[in-house]
Motif scaffolding. Sequence first.
Motif, PDB file in Angstrom:
ATOM      1  N   THR A 150      69.930  -8.822   0.420  1.00 57.31           N
ATOM      2  CA  THR A 150      71.277  -8.788  -0.161  1.00 57.31           C
ATOM      3  C   THR A 150      71.662  -7.400  -0.649  1.00 57.31           C
ATOM      4  O   THR A 150      72.788  -7.206  -1.125  1.00 57.31           O
ATOM      5  CB  THR A 150      71.375  -9.766  -1.344  1.00 57.31           C
ATOM      6  N   GLY A 151      70.749  -6.442  -0.542  1.00 55.75           N
ATOM      7  CA  GLY A 151      71.025  -5.101  -1.046  1.00 55.75           C
ATOM      8  C   GLY A 151      71.576  -4.152  -0.004  1.00 55.75           C
ATOM      9  O   GLY A 151      71.882  -2.994  -0.323  1.00 55.75           O
ATOM     10  N   TYR A 152      71.700  -4.592   1.245  1.00 55.55           N
ATOM     11  CA  TYR A 152      72.211  -3.747   2.323  1.00 55.55           C
ATOM     12  C   TYR A 152      73.506  -4.313   2.884  1.00 55.55           C
ATOM     13  O   TYR A 152      73.714  -5.543   2.892  1.00 55.55           O
ATOM     14  CB  TYR A 152      71.207  -3.648   3.478  1.00 55.55           C
ATOM     15  N   GLY A 153      74.354  -3.434   3.411  1.00 60.51           N
ATOM     16  CA  GLY A 153      75.441  -3.873   4.258  1.00 60.51           C
ATOM     17  C   GLY A 153      74.889  -4.234   5.631  1.00 60.51           C
ATOM     18  O   GLY A 153      73.776  -3.843   5.997  1.00 60.51           O
ATOM     19  N   TYR A 154      75.670  -4.981   6.413  1.00 64.00           N
ATOM     20  CA  TYR A 154      75.231  -5.436   7.733  1.00 64.00           C
ATOM     21  C   TYR A 154      76.217  -4.969   8.803  1.00 64.00           C
ATOM     22  O   TYR A 154      77.393  -4.683   8.514  1.00 64.00           O
ATOM     23  CB  TYR A 154      75.120  -6.962   7.781  1.00 64.00           C
ATOM     24  N   ILE A 155      75.726  -4.928  10.048  1.00 65.20           N
ATOM     25  CA  ILE A 155      76.551  -4.640  11.220  1.00 65.20           C
ATOM     26  C   ILE A 155      76.462  -5.847  12.154  1.00 65.20           C
ATOM     27  O   ILE A 155      75.359  -6.266  12.532  1.00 65.20           O
ATOM     28  CB  ILE A 155      76.070  -3.377  11.956  1.00 65.20           C
ATOM     29  N   HIS A 156      77.618  -6.409  12.514  1.00 57.13           N
ATOM     30  CA  HIS A 156      77.649  -7.525  13.461  1.00 57.13           C
ATOM     31  C   HIS A 156      77.876  -6.948  14.849  1.00 57.13           C
ATOM     32  O   HIS A 156      78.883  -6.278  15.090  1.00 57.13           O
ATOM     33  CB  HIS A 156      78.766  -8.499  13.098  1.00 57.13           C
ATOM     34  N   ARG A 157      76.930  -7.202  15.741  1.00 59.99           N
ATOM     35  CA  ARG A 157      77.051  -6.653  17.082  1.00 59.99           C
ATOM     36  C   ARG A 157      78.047  -7.462  17.901  1.00 59.99           C
ATOM     37  O   ARG A 157      78.251  -8.658  17.682  1.00 59.99           O
ATOM     38  CB  ARG A 157      75.700  -6.626  17.774  1.00 59.99           C
ATOM     39  N   GLY A 158      78.642  -6.754  18.882  1.00 59.17           N
ATOM     40  CA  GLY A 158      79.583  -7.407  19.784  1.00 59.17           C
ATOM     41  C   GLY A 158      79.029  -7.441  21.197  1.00 59.17           C
ATOM     42  O   GLY A 158      77.879  -7.822  21.426  1.00 59.17           O
ATOM     43  N   GLU A 159      79.828  -6.999  22.151  1.00 61.50           N
ATOM     44  CA  GLU A 159      79.466  -7.041  23.573  1.00 61.50           C
ATOM     45  C   GLU A 159      78.255  -6.169  23.870  1.00 61.50           C
ATOM     46  O   GLU A 159      78.120  -5.049  23.367  1.00 61.50           O
ATOM     47  CB  GLU A 159      80.658  -6.558  24.401  1.00 61.50           C
ATOM     48  N   ALA A 160      77.353  -6.691  24.708  1.00 61.11           N
ATOM     49  CA  ALA A 160      76.175  -5.933  25.112  1.00 61.11           C
ATOM     50  C   ALA A 160      76.573  -4.844  26.095  1.00 61.11           C
ATOM     51  O   ALA A 160      77.321  -5.088  27.054  1.00 61.11           O
ATOM     52  CB  ALA A 160      75.139  -6.857  25.739  1.00 61.11           C
ATOM     53  N   LEU A 161      76.079  -3.634  25.871  1.00 60.27           N
ATOM     54  CA  LEU A 161      76.294  -2.501  26.759  1.00 60.27           C
ATOM     55  C   LEU A 161      74.972  -2.172  27.445  1.00 60.27           C
ATOM     56  O   LEU A 161      73.972  -2.868  27.272  1.00 60.27           O
ATOM     57  CB  LEU A 161      76.809  -1.301  25.962  1.00 60.27           C
ATOM     58  N   ASN A 162      74.934  -1.098  28.173  1.00 58.56           N
ATOM     59  CA  ASN A 162      73.668  -0.645  28.747  1.00 58.56           C
ATOM     60  C   ASN A 162      72.843   0.053  27.671  1.00 58.56           C
ATOM     61  O   ASN A 162      73.312   0.347  26.574  1.00 58.56           O
ATOM     62  CB  ASN A 162      73.932   0.307  29.916  1.00 58.56           C
ATOM     63  N   ASN A 163      71.588   0.356  28.031  1.00 60.19           N
ATOM     64  CA  ASN A 163      70.727   1.205  27.189  1.00 60.19           C
ATOM     65  C   ASN A 163      70.433   0.586  25.820  1.00 60.19           C
ATOM     66  O   ASN A 163      70.322   1.289  24.815  1.00 60.19           O
ATOM     67  CB  ASN A 163      71.374   2.583  26.983  1.00 60.19           C
ATOM     68  N   ASP A 164      70.296  -0.749  25.775  1.00 62.19           N
ATOM     69  CA  ASP A 164      69.954  -1.438  24.530  1.00 62.19           C
ATOM     70  C   ASP A 164      70.964  -1.132  23.441  1.00 62.19           C
ATOM     71  O   ASP A 164      70.608  -0.886  22.277  1.00 62.19           O
ATOM     72  CB  ASP A 164      68.537  -1.049  24.075  1.00 62.19           C
ATOM     73  N   ALA A 165      72.225  -1.128  23.797  1.00 59.93           N
ATOM     74  CA  ALA A 165      73.293  -0.843  22.842  1.00 59.93           C
ATOM     75  C   ALA A 165      74.338  -1.948  22.899  1.00 59.93           C
ATOM     76  O   ALA A 165      74.462  -2.671  23.895  1.00 59.93           O
ATOM     77  CB  ALA A 165      73.934   0.507  23.156  1.00 59.93           C
ATOM     78  N   TYR A 166      75.099  -2.047  21.797  1.00 63.66           N
ATOM     79  CA  TYR A 166      76.142  -3.064  21.693  1.00 63.66           C
ATOM     80  C   TYR A 166      77.389  -2.437  21.071  1.00 63.66           C
ATOM     81  O   TYR A 166      77.299  -1.511  20.251  1.00 63.66           O
ATOM     82  CB  TYR A 166      75.692  -4.230  20.808  1.00 63.66           C
ATOM     83  N   VAL A 168      80.323  -2.515  18.369  1.00 65.99           N
ATOM     84  CA  VAL A 168      80.322  -3.006  16.988  1.00 65.99           C
ATOM     85  C   VAL A 168      81.468  -3.988  16.820  1.00 65.99           C
ATOM     86  O   VAL A 168      82.629  -3.639  17.053  1.00 65.99           O
ATOM     87  CB  VAL A 168      80.451  -1.842  15.981  1.00 65.99           C
ATOM     88  N   ASP A 169      81.126  -5.210  16.422  1.00 66.09           N
ATOM     89  CA  ASP A 169      82.160  -6.207  16.156  1.00 66.09           C
ATOM     90  C   ASP A 169      82.731  -6.026  14.745  1.00 66.09           C
ATOM     91  O   ASP A 169      83.943  -6.125  14.547  1.00 66.09           O
ATOM     92  CB  ASP A 169      81.582  -7.613  16.306  1.00 66.09           C
ATOM     93  N   ALA A 170      81.838  -5.756  13.767  1.00 67.80           N
ATOM     94  CA  ALA A 170      82.312  -5.598  12.389  1.00 67.80           C
ATOM     95  C   ALA A 170      81.224  -5.001  11.516  1.00 67.80           C
ATOM     96  O   ALA A 170      80.027  -5.197  11.765  1.00 67.80           O
ATOM     97  CB  ALA A 170      82.746  -6.944  11.807  1.00 67.80           C
ATOM     98  N   PHE A 171      81.656  -4.259  10.515  1.00 68.20           N
ATOM     99  CA  PHE A 171      80.780  -3.837   9.421  1.00 68.20           C
ATOM    100  C   PHE A 171      81.000  -4.826   8.275  1.00 68.20           C
ATOM    101  O   PHE A 171      82.143  -5.130   7.918  1.00 68.20           O
ATOM    102  CB  PHE A 171      81.117  -2.422   8.955  1.00 68.20           C
ATOM    103  N   VAL A 172      79.915  -5.311   7.695  1.00 68.95           N
ATOM    104  CA  VAL A 172      79.991  -6.363   6.687  1.00 68.95           C
ATOM    105  C   VAL A 172      79.402  -5.860   5.368  1.00 68.95           C
ATOM    106  O   VAL A 172      78.339  -5.232   5.352  1.00 68.95           O
ATOM    107  CB  VAL A 172      79.232  -7.627   7.155  1.00 68.95           C
ATOM    108  N   GLU A 173      80.094  -6.161   4.268  1.00 71.87           N
ATOM    109  CA  GLU A 173      79.605  -5.750   2.939  1.00 71.87           C
ATOM    110  C   GLU A 173      78.316  -6.501   2.581  1.00 71.87           C
ATOM    111  O   GLU A 173      77.951  -7.495   3.220  1.00 71.87           O
ATOM    112  CB  GLU A 173      80.679  -6.032   1.884  1.00 71.87           C
ATOM    113  N   LYS A 174      77.641  -6.049   1.530  1.00 77.20           N
ATOM    114  CA  LYS A 174      76.424  -6.712   1.062  1.00 77.20           C
ATOM    115  C   LYS A 174      76.712  -8.190   0.798  1.00 77.20           C
ATOM    116  O   LYS A 174      77.611  -8.527   0.030  1.00 77.20           O
ATOM    117  CB  LYS A 174      75.925  -6.044  -0.219  1.00 77.20           C
ATOM    118  N   PRO A 175      75.964  -9.078   1.426  1.00 77.50           N
ATOM    119  CA  PRO A 175      76.284 -10.513   1.330  1.00 77.50           C
ATOM    120  C   PRO A 175      75.532 -11.205   0.189  1.00 77.50           C
ATOM    121  O   PRO A 175      74.575 -10.668  -0.381  1.00 77.50           O
ATOM    122  CB  PRO A 175      75.793 -11.043   2.675  1.00 77.50           C
ATOM    123  N   GLN A 176      75.957 -12.417  -0.138  1.00 81.32           N
ATOM    124  CA  GLN A 176      75.174 -13.308  -0.985  1.00 81.32           C
ATOM    125  C   GLN A 176      73.974 -13.814  -0.180  1.00 81.32           C
ATOM    126  O   GLN A 176      73.939 -13.739   1.053  1.00 81.32           O
ATOM    127  CB  GLN A 176      76.036 -14.483  -1.446  1.00 81.32           C
TER     128      GLN A 176
END
Length: 468
Positions: A150-166, A168-176
Amino acid sequence: MLLPVIMAGGSGSRLWPLSRTLYPKQFLALTSNATMLQETVKRLDGIKHQAPLFICNEEHRFIVAEQLRKGGMDSSGIILEPVGRNTAPAIALAALKAVANDEDPLLLVLAADHVIQNTEAFLSSVQHAKIEAEKGRLVTFGIVPTHPETGYGYIHRGEALNNDAYSVDAFVEKPQLETAKTYVASEEYYWNSGMFLFKASRYLAEIEKYAPDILVACQAAIDNSTVDLDFTRLDKAMFMECPDDSIDYAVMEKTQDAVVVPMDANWSDVGSWSALWEVNNKDEMGNAIRGDVLLENTSNSYVYSQDKLVATVGVDNLVVVETKDAVLVAHKDKVQDVKGIVGQLKKSSRYEYLQHREVYRPWGSHDQIAEGERFHVKHVVVKPGERTATQMHYHRAEHWVVVKGTARVKNGDKNYLLTENESTFIPIGSAHSIENPGKVPLELIEVRSGSYLSDDDVVRTEEYGAGY
């Protein structure tokens, strides 16, 4: 070409009493014999890159330079921020500096206070990210979560790209906690590491688009900067006009070209004593120790000794940290509240939040080892070839006793040498300095006596050595 940009600002107050405002955690050796700053540079050895560019606070400039010197590490320069303005301006300064010579390197933006235990995995993620960054994308590194933090922000991945990359769908604040559990279970979310890779020109283009006031202020501060050896000193008045904003808010949440590359490298931002316990080696009872420590019937604890023997008996799940001027005892589940102690120290104007008893200077260090109402005793170390500023005092006299090495002393209109077991007296009002002309560190005991002994009783007649 890859240009590492290492951000070495911040105060690390949650690691008090080891981390202080004038000597924060990035300059400490917490997981090895090297400091966190040095470990950050060493981690890059497995990839081709230019000498790193550093960004730090003005007050930390000599610490950065000295740690690079001790580590035998090169730099492309050290940008000095007169005030902190968060990550978006800091990276803009680095990008402007990078393109000044008609070059456009890939900027690998790293924090100097992270622990990454799996260097191979770190370098592999960087190589994947380079491919996307070369296409003009702005890459952030997402840490594969090991638990619902709960102490970190999160990144929600979106569409898969090449080279083990995605994408970014959204940056998310520190959650409960319950929300964090759903994030981890979905395997679509990563911890936000605060590390990035992109072309300098692409970052400048995006910040001009989304936060033009930051770019204008940074450009003005750079254009009116001065260069002193490896240091770039920004124009303070112009940089103070810069908005305070993070790269996430200013650019990454708004750009259409944000990409996340997962990183599973045993990463930690070491944001608390419990986090430091987690990344250190432990004994069979789950204890992590450092320094002169004895344990009896102790478990799941972190015990750190800097100066004295620390012994624990019959305790569990504690953090015990001893420095020369302070001791912290905390329950490991409550270490986030250490910042409350730091706040109390600030409110009371106590020096313990600001600096250690041992103070580092460009020429060496001094450590206050005893004090009374009308005397202070310090252990002073002067590095070979260095000397203090020439200065005088109106309220105190000083006695110096050399215990190691040779000193060249200026005392009023006299200049003379002192060797081991010799002493001298500096009367009130006498301009004085001390130099180490030898090849080994000079050590002396300084005894201050008088009616007023604070460091602000000083008149400098020469700034060589940046003062006492």
